[in-house]
Each structure stands twice: as structure tokens, then as C-alpha cells.
Design an enzyme around this catalytic site. Structure first.
Site, PDB file in Angstrom:
ATOM      1  N   ASP A 125      47.710 -34.143  77.143  1.00  0.00           N
ATOM      2  CA  ASP A 125      46.559 -33.264  76.952  1.00  0.00           C
ATOM      3  C   ASP A 125      45.492 -33.380  78.026  1.00  0.00           C
ATOM      4  OD1 ASP A 125      47.826 -32.426  74.681  1.00  0.00           O
ATOM      5  OD2 ASP A 125      46.356 -33.235  73.266  1.00  0.00           O
ATOM      6  N   HIS A 130      75.700 -15.596  59.341  1.00  0.00           N
ATOM      7  CA  HIS A 130      75.162 -14.725  58.290  1.00  0.00           C
ATOM      8  C   HIS A 130      75.274 -15.415  56.936  1.00  0.00           C
ATOM      9  CE1 HIS A 130      74.279 -11.038  56.090  1.00  0.00           C
ATOM     10  NE2 HIS A 130      75.332 -11.294  55.311  1.00  0.00           N
ATOM     11  N   LYS A 170      51.137 -30.898  59.359  1.00  0.00           N
ATOM     12  CA  LYS A 170      52.359 -30.225  58.893  1.00  0.00           C
ATOM     13  C   LYS A 170      52.768 -30.727  57.516  1.00  0.00           C
ATOM     14  CE  LYS A 170      51.874 -28.436  62.823  1.00  0.00           C
ATOM     15  NZ  LYS A 170      50.520 -28.566  63.410  1.00  0.00           N
ATOM     16  N   GLU A 215      35.858 -16.080  64.246  1.00  0.00           N
ATOM     17  CA  GLU A 215      36.418 -16.169  65.595  1.00  0.00           C
ATOM     18  C   GLU A 215      35.641 -15.246  66.528  1.00  0.00           C
ATOM     19  OE1 GLU A 215      37.768 -16.750  68.906  1.00  0.00           O
ATOM     20  OE2 GLU A 215      38.882 -17.946  67.428  1.00  0.00           O
TER      21      GLU A 215
END
Length: 459
Positions: free
Chosen positions: A305, A436, A55, A201
Site C-alpha cells: 500500500d 452448467h 469479509k 459520496e
């Protein structure tokens, strides 16, 4: 300490990654005596060769794109180039600060941090360099490793994400083998740094675990960024000759590159650690558990994991907390895997939680969906991003899936998780006030539309 020494604990944890250290810290908070065994550095894969460094690279890539594209915002900027030594110094600095923080937390929690490669010898004992650590409970948290394909050796210009994190230059041509999360993130980084990128892929689309509509937006965005995606085609081999890697595909084509990044998934680190000999059942290398993360060996838990499911650091982190509280007798609620959020930090970002439209149809039969285009969101237009927020609900029922794609959409996943986790109906979310101008409004607008009262959208 002599090789025959033995220490007794309430909990012995094998592995100091996100799941292991979370379990250690929470158990210590609850008054338990804890030993945490880590063969490398506290923080594990996520901190040192996974989430955090990747990241950091992605943020550096975003800065590069911002400099390159300043003119469209009326700012005269140019990109002189990528200084990989500087990028790596920035990345490593982030890792170092977080690592020091973890070491401080371990000390503050009075967790015994044991450095070395541990092995489970029975259901109550872990041995580390001859030192026997016994516990009333043992928690297995040994994490995962980057996989390759049969016959594809890692080395030289063929590397996994772990080696790619140490690159000292920007390769001119990169082939990324695998279009899942890791593959598309690195493809995004390399393209932003100036590489010519091809993603290969075998499945019919990129990020195949995501909603199909998300894949379409990502593939369209990648084409716009001049990232080539070859989907539905299988890899057959790779050879290295000097500075060139030649990748061959099942359709007979070949691609020459300066680097082949192998991103075909991750596998569990369980081999040779004594798990099966101690009575822990494995399935294709993964540790099987019940819904309370208890293994087949009495008193032994597993987290992270090595447990089948999403291979995500925040999943392991939450599992670690759960196990610590379960051991302490607090009877925590079972973790709902369906509400675990997922974020892919490529450009554009992908964020999702819950069921895809296809999954929802299998589970609930009749469903309703709505896609709110970010073209109607003021902040998204300011950021010059495209994408959508897609909602999936069971017919006249709660929202069971939220799928988002666009710049910075990962920051919206928190509210989306609450909506799915609390089984909110669109009518429950529609009255909530969203600030907003924010991208968060897009979530509100999508729920307004699905509740039958669209404003900045067509119903």
C-alpha cells in the site's frame, strides 16, 4: 539481546502484512536469510483489521439475509436478531486460526520474526528497539491507515472501519461517509444487520473507480434494499451530542445518526520511519519506485500500500514474491498492474479486471462492449440475483476489461483475469466449455455474444 546488538541478513523486511510476509517466505524458500519486522501482529491490516474481518462480517450479513428471506425459497425461516458477541467471536476465530497458521509458516521457513516498531536509519539498516538489523537489501512494507478529513476527529460515535470492526451492538442509524469499496461494503453489512443506512459520496456515483454501468446497478440495488445514497454532495461537518451524531452537508441538509463511519480511503504509513533521511523519495507520503519496485535508495525496495496504485492485499502479496525473486537473481517478469483483479464484497458483489469502457476509449479509441444480463443465467436465477457481465474489447481486438455485478460474481474473477492477462479475443473464449448450471456460464455466454453467436442472449 543487548541494545547495541547487530544482526546481518540477506533481506530485512519492515512490515509483516501481505506484501511483507510473502516476500519473507519466498526469499527464505530461495535460500536467503530473512528478518521480518512487525510492530503489531503478523498478517498486518488485511488479516487483523481489513480484508478478513470485513469479509467475515459480510458473510454473517449474507446469513442474516438468507434467514430473513427464506420464505421466497419455500423455507420457513425467521431472523430473531443479530448477536454481535457471537458475530465477533466467529470473526475473531477466523482471524486467530489464520494468524496461527502464518506464525507456523514463519517458523517453518526459518524467518526471524522481530516484534517491535522498526525504523530505517540508512539504506541497509533497520533499528528495532535498539537492535540493529542490517541487510544486503531492505524491503519497505509498512502498509496503510484509514484516513479522515481535515477537522473531522475520530472518536466516540465517529469511527473508521477499524473501530467499527469491534462494535458490540447494531446501531439503529448509520451514516457512511464515502461510497468507495470500504464504504459500500460496510453499508451492506449494516443494512443486512438491520440498520437504517445513508451513504454520502462527494463524487457523482458510488464506486466511482468502477465502470459506470456497474455503479448504476449497485445504486439501483441499494435503493431496493432501502440504503439511501447521497451522491454528488460534499460533507461539511459532524458534531456529537450524547448518543447522536449530526452530519451536515454542503447542500444545507443534515442527517442524525447513531454512528458515523468514515470511509474516505487509506493513506500510506511512511511518516516518521526514516525513509527520506535514508534517501528514499516520497511523493505525498507514498514511496516512489521503478517498475521493479526499487526505490531511489540503492538496495531498498518497497511493496504494498505504500507504493502508488491499487491498495489491495493481493497486489502487495504478488509484489512481495516478485521482490524476493528479483533479489535472488531470478529476473521475474514485471507485474502488469492492469491485470490485477478487484472485488467489492457488498450485496450485490462487484468484480472487475482491466479497463473500464471509458478508460478503454481513451487508450484504444474505438471499442466494442457487450453486457450479458444474469437474467439469462440459470444459477443466477436460482440465487435470485440480478446484474450482468460486461466485456470491453478494442475494435476487432482482445478483451481489455471484464466488469461483473451480482451475487457471488467475485468467484468468477479468476477466469476473467486470465482472459484480460492473456489478451484473449472473444473468439478464443467462445469455444471453451463452461459447466452448467454455474454463474461461470455467464462469462462464456458474454464471449459467445461478443464473438457474434449469442445463445441465451440478444445480440
Amino acid at each position: 539481546m543487548p541494545a547495541t546488538a547487530e544482526d546481518s541478513y540477506d533481506v530485512v523486511i519492515l512490515g509483516g502484512g501481505s506484501g511483507g510476509y510473502a516476500c519473507a517466505f519466498r526469499a527464505a524458500e530461495l535460500g536467503l536469510r530473512v528478518a521480518l519486522v512487525e510492530k503489531a501482529k503478523l498478517g498486518g491490516t488485511c488479516l487483523h483489521v481489513g480484508c478478513i474481518p470485513t469479509k467475515a462480517l459480510l458473510h454473517a450479513a449474507e446469513v442474516a439475509d438468507t434467514a430473513r428471506e427464506g420464505a421466497q425459497f419455500g423455507v420457513r425461516t425467521t431472523l430473531e436478531g443479530i448477536d454481535m458477541a457471537g458475530v465477533n467471536a466467529y470473526k475473531d476465530g477466523v482471524i486467530s486460526r489464520l494468524h496461527k497458521g502464518l506464525l507456523g509458516l514463519a517458523k517453518a521457513h526459518k524467518v526471524d520474526l522481530v516484534e517491535g516498531a522498526g525504523r530505517l536509519v540508512d539504506r541497509t539498516t533497520v533499528v528495532v528497539d535498539g537492535r540493529r538489523l542490517t541487510g544486503r537489501h531492505v524491503v519497505l512494507a509498512t502498509g496503510s491507515y484509514p484516513k479522515s478529513l481535515p477537522g473531522l476527529e475520530i472518536g466516540g460515535r465517529i469511527m473508521t472501519s477499524e473501530q467499527a470492526l469491534q462494535l458490540d451492538h447494531v446501531p439503529n442509524r448509520v451514516v457512511v461517509l464515502g461510497g468507495g469499496v470500504i464504504g459500500v461494503e460496510f453499508a451492506s453489512v449494516f443494512r443486512s444487520f438491520g440498520s437504517e443506512v445513508t451513504v454520502v459520496e462527494a463524487l457523482p456515483r458510488l464506486v466511482a473507480a468502477e465502470d459506470e454501468a456497474v455503479s448504476k446497478v449497485l445504486e439501483r440495488s441499494f435503493r431496493k434494499r432501502k440504503i439511501t445514497a447521497k451522491t454528488g454532495v460534499k460533507f461539511t461537518g459532524a458534531t456529537q451530542d450524547g448518543d447522536v451524531v449530526t452530519v451536515t452537508l454542503e447542500d444545507g441538509t443534515s442527517i442524525e445518526a447513531d454512528l458515523l463511519l468514515v470511509a474516505v480511503g487509506r493513506g500510506p504509513v511512511t511518516d516518521g520511519l526514516g525513509y527520506e533521511e535514508a534517501g528514499v523519495t516520497l511523493d505525498r507520503g507514498f514511496v516512489t519506485t521503478d517498475d521493479r519496485l526499487r526505490t531511489s535508495a540503492e538496495g531498498v525496495y518497497a511493496v504494498g500500500d505504500i507504493v502508488p496504485g491499487l491498495l489491495l492485499a493481493h497486489r502487495g502479496f504478488q509484489q512481495g514474491i516478485f521482490v524476493a525473486e528479483d533479489i535472488a537473481g531470478l529476473a521475474p517478469a514485471v507485474i502488469d498492474e492492469n491485470t490485477i483483479p478487484r472485488v467489492t464484497y457488498c450485496d450485490p458483489e462487484i468484480a472487475s479486471v482491466g479497463l473500464t469502457e471509458a478508460q478503454a476509449r481513451e487508450v484504444h479509441g474505438e471499442v466494442e462492449t457487450y453486457e450479458y444480463n444474469l437474467g439469462g443465467n440459470g444459477k443466477s436465477q436460482i440465487l435470485q440475483t440480478q446484474g450482468f457481465v460486461k466485456l470491453v474489447r478494442s475494435k476487432d481486438g482482445p478483451v481489455v476489461g471484464v466488469h461483473m455485478v451480482g451475487a457471488r460474481m467475485g468467484e468468477q474473477i479468476g477466469e476473467a483475469q486470465l482472459i484480460v492477462g492473456w489478451e484473449a479475443h472473444p473468439e478464443d473464449v467462445a469455444p471453451l466449455v463452461h459447466a452448467h448450471p454455474t454463474q461461470n456460464e455467464a462469462l462464456g455466454e458474454a464471449h459467445l455474444a461478443l464473438a457474434g453467436k449469442p445463445l441465451h442472449a440478444h445480440n
